[in-house]
Scaffold this motif. Structure first.
Motif, mmCIF file in Angstrom:
data_model
loop_
_atom_site.group_PDB
_atom_site.id
_atom_site.type_symbol
_atom_site.label_atom_id
_atom_site.label_comp_id
_atom_site.label_asym_id
_atom_site.label_seq_id
_atom_site.Cartn_x
_atom_site.Cartn_y
_atom_site.Cartn_z
ATOM 1 N N GLU A 248 8.296 -0.801 1.700
ATOM 2 C CA GLU A 248 7.810 -1.108 0.350
ATOM 3 C C GLU A 248 7.549 -2.829 0.636
ATOM 4 O O GLU A 248 6.339 -3.441 0.375
ATOM 5 C CB GLU A 248 8.626 -0.933 -1.036
ATOM 6 C CG GLU A 248 7.775 -1.655 -2.110
ATOM 7 C CD GLU A 248 8.774 -1.292 -3.293
ATOM 8 O OE1 GLU A 248 8.358 -1.879 -4.484
ATOM 9 O OE2 GLU A 248 9.784 -0.435 -3.180
ATOM 10 N N GLY A 249 8.414 -3.414 1.124
ATOM 11 C CA GLY A 249 8.349 -4.761 1.416
ATOM 12 C C GLY A 249 7.552 -5.106 2.775
ATOM 13 O O GLY A 249 6.721 -6.146 2.497
ATOM 14 N N ARG B 4 4.722 -3.432 3.030
ATOM 15 C CA ARG B 4 3.371 -3.128 2.338
ATOM 16 C C ARG B 4 2.831 -4.602 1.671
ATOM 17 O O ARG B 4 2.013 -4.762 1.755
ATOM 18 C CB ARG B 4 3.315 -1.906 1.676
ATOM 19 C CG ARG B 4 3.326 -0.450 2.571
ATOM 20 C CD ARG B 4 2.958 0.517 1.580
ATOM 21 N NE ARG B 4 3.877 0.482 0.509
ATOM 22 C CZ ARG B 4 4.963 1.496 0.747
ATOM 23 N NH1 ARG B 4 5.494 2.075 1.706
ATOM 24 N NH2 ARG B 4 5.805 1.423 -0.440
ATOM 25 N N ASP B 5 3.922 -4.768 0.695
ATOM 26 C CA ASP B 5 3.609 -5.991 0.046
ATOM 27 C C ASP B 5 3.204 -7.210 0.866
ATOM 28 O O ASP B 5 2.407 -8.017 0.332
ATOM 29 C CB ASP B 5 4.908 -6.303 -1.029
ATOM 30 C CG ASP B 5 4.912 -5.304 -2.254
ATOM 31 O OD1 ASP B 5 4.262 -4.417 -2.093
ATOM 32 O OD2 ASP B 5 6.279 -5.214 -2.649
ATOM 33 N N GLN B 6 3.983 -7.547 1.744
ATOM 34 C CA GLN B 6 3.736 -8.852 2.831
ATOM 35 C C GLN B 6 2.433 -8.528 3.617
ATOM 36 O O GLN B 6 1.799 -9.517 3.854
ATOM 37 C CB GLN B 6 4.905 -9.068 3.630
ATOM 38 C CG GLN B 6 4.938 -10.355 4.556
ATOM 39 C CD GLN B 6 4.809 -11.725 3.414
ATOM 40 O OE1 GLN B 6 4.039 -12.454 3.481
ATOM 41 N NE2 GLN B 6 5.599 -11.524 2.544
ATOM 42 N N ASN C 207 -0.204 -7.276 2.631
ATOM 43 C CA ASN C 207 -1.328 -7.713 2.073
ATOM 44 C C ASN C 207 -1.950 -9.178 2.184
ATOM 45 O O ASN C 207 -3.145 -9.456 1.587
ATOM 46 C CB ASN C 207 -1.083 -7.422 0.393
ATOM 47 C CG ASN C 207 -1.195 -5.814 0.188
ATOM 48 O OD1 ASN C 207 -1.565 -5.088 1.030
ATOM 49 N ND2 ASN C 207 -0.038 -5.591 -0.873
ATOM 50 N N THR D 291 7.843 -14.705 0.553
ATOM 51 C CA THR D 291 8.991 -13.544 0.498
ATOM 52 C C THR D 291 9.805 -13.666 -0.668
ATOM 53 O O THR D 291 10.183 -12.833 -1.503
ATOM 54 C CB THR D 291 10.002 -13.751 1.870
ATOM 55 O OG1 THR D 291 9.156 -13.578 2.886
ATOM 56 C CG2 THR D 291 11.042 -12.727 1.801
ATOM 57 N N PHE E 281 7.869 -12.381 -3.722
ATOM 58 C CA PHE E 281 7.854 -11.089 -3.627
ATOM 59 C C PHE E 281 9.082 -10.481 -4.159
ATOM 60 O O PHE E 281 9.117 -9.332 -4.617
ATOM 61 C CB PHE E 281 7.401 -10.362 -2.365
ATOM 62 C CG PHE E 281 5.780 -10.378 -2.146
ATOM 63 C CD1 PHE E 281 5.070 -9.881 -3.077
ATOM 64 C CD2 PHE E 281 5.104 -11.146 -0.962
ATOM 65 C CE1 PHE E 281 3.625 -10.073 -2.916
ATOM 66 C CE2 PHE E 281 3.885 -11.025 -0.650
ATOM 67 C CZ PHE E 281 3.216 -10.495 -1.666
ATOM 68 N N ARG F 275 10.065 -8.386 -7.404
ATOM 69 C CA ARG F 275 10.517 -6.655 -7.357
ATOM 70 C C ARG F 275 11.825 -6.693 -7.693
ATOM 71 O O ARG F 275 11.904 -5.769 -8.507
ATOM 72 C CB ARG F 275 10.481 -6.327 -5.910
ATOM 73 C CG ARG F 275 10.996 -5.119 -5.593
ATOM 74 C CD ARG F 275 10.150 -3.941 -6.101
ATOM 75 N NE ARG F 275 10.454 -2.589 -5.815
ATOM 76 C CZ ARG F 275 11.397 -1.989 -6.141
ATOM 77 N NH1 ARG F 275 12.276 -2.578 -7.223
ATOM 78 N NH2 ARG F 275 11.864 -1.037 -5.641
ATOM 79 N N TYR G 297 14.312 -4.535 1.329
ATOM 80 C CA TYR G 297 13.058 -4.876 1.011
ATOM 81 C C TYR G 297 12.918 -6.306 1.393
ATOM 82 O O TYR G 297 11.787 -6.522 1.927
ATOM 83 C CB TYR G 297 12.812 -4.822 -0.687
ATOM 84 C CG TYR G 297 11.550 -5.589 -1.114
ATOM 85 C CD1 TYR G 297 10.474 -4.502 -1.509
ATOM 86 C CD2 TYR G 297 11.383 -6.817 -1.541
ATOM 87 C CE1 TYR G 297 9.193 -5.190 -1.639
ATOM 88 C CE2 TYR G 297 10.241 -7.256 -1.805
ATOM 89 C CZ TYR G 297 9.318 -6.547 -2.050
ATOM 90 O OH TYR G 297 8.047 -7.009 -2.469
ATOM 91 N N ASN H 226 9.903 -7.421 4.141
ATOM 92 C CA ASN H 226 8.966 -8.349 3.834
ATOM 93 C C ASN H 226 9.069 -9.434 5.057
ATOM 94 O O ASN H 226 8.095 -9.960 5.281
ATOM 95 C CB ASN H 226 9.232 -8.904 2.408
ATOM 96 C CG ASN H 226 8.029 -9.593 1.697
ATOM 97 O OD1 ASN H 226 7.854 -10.476 2.150
ATOM 98 N ND2 ASN H 226 7.513 -8.947 0.727
ATOM 99 N N VAL I 148 -0.764 -14.986 -4.887
ATOM 100 C CA VAL I 148 0.401 -14.293 -5.545
ATOM 101 C C VAL I 148 0.987 -14.942 -6.780
ATOM 102 O O VAL I 148 1.750 -14.420 -7.708
ATOM 103 C CB VAL I 148 1.528 -14.114 -4.325
ATOM 104 C CG1 VAL I 148 2.983 -13.570 -4.823
ATOM 105 C CG2 VAL I 148 0.986 -13.283 -3.185
#
Length: 247
Positions: free
Chosen positions: A15-16, A18-20, A22, A118, A121, A125, A142, A146, A185
């Motif tokens: 998940e981390g 995928r978020d980073q 982006n 980081t 995010f 989260r 996570y 990230n 962000v």
């Protein structure tokens, strides 16, 4: 830490990632121009590579390079880099409850790879520290996922910029893409009135204090936002029957 199987098995690790991912293109663009700027400013390729691998802080690198080339005293360079990165003191204080269960070496590694996005995010989260071992492991996973993407994007692009420093013109201004990624962000996190106020105060203070030396306008912005938000929080804190603030 990135390669521990226990960490990579956690769904929060990916998940981390995928978020980073982006915003990784913006980070890579910023790293590319930082690598170019270091060499075109006068550093040798070896010096630029060592600075990238050791310092791992784009704003501090860009602040320190002109001083290094200009022959400024070491204490001035260190003071400038410290002021530019003073925001990480705030990050560290906030993240302390999340990290204190870890061994010292893991806290040091986490502090080294932690960057602005980081932090943004991670705190979005996980607004509160984990209590159980599994919650703490999920949060660590996570963060490391990230950080891993950010580290690869920054280091790879920065080293590429160093290698291609004579072929990429600084006039392209690709570093601004990293700023846009951070702003995007940040805007997505403005989900409460207090957060909007803190952003407005920090931005206004940073612009008003722009003329200060050594990037001290960043320090002024952080201090102003923290002070104003603390005052607002104290004023609107609920009171008990006796008039005392509730804890």
């Amino acid at each position: 830490m990135f390669f521990q199987k226990e960490i990579r098995r956690q769904p929060e690790f990916w998940e981390g990632v995928r978020d980073q991912s982006n915003v990784s293109m913006g980070i890579a663009a910023w790293g590319l121009m930082t690598g170019v700027a270091m060499v075109t400013s006068g550093l040798s390729v070896l010096e630029a590579v060592l600075m990238t691998l050791i310092v791992f802080a784009g704003s501090a690198q860009l602040a320190a390079v002109p001083m290094l080339i200009g022959g400024a005293p070491v204490w001035v360079i260190v003071a400038a880099a410290f002021c530019v990165n003073l925001r990480f003191v705030v990050f560290s204080a906030h993240l302390r409850p999340y990290m204190m269960h870890l061994p010292l070496w893991q806290r040091l590694v986490s502090g080294y790879v932690m960057v602005d996005l980081t932090y943004v995010f991670f705190t979005r989260r996980f607004p509160v520290p984990g209590v159980t071992d599994q919650e703490r492991l999920s949060q660590q996973a996570y963060m490391m996922g990230n950080c891993a993407i950010n580290y690869v994007a920054w280091m790879g692009a920065s080293l590429l910029g160093i290698a291609l420093s004579n072929a990429i013109p600084p006039a392209w201004g690709l570093g601004f893409a990293g700023i846009l990624a951070l702003v995007g962000v940040l805007a997505s996190m403005a989900t409460s009135g207090l957060r909007v106020v803190s952003v407005g105060v920090a931005g206004t203070a940073a612009v008003a204090a722009w003329a200060l030396p050594l990037k001290l306008n960043i320090v002024v912005a952080i201090a102003s936002a923290v002070a104003v938000c603390l005052v607002i929080e104290s004023v609107r804190a609920p009171r008990g029957p006796s008039g005392a603030h509730r804890v």
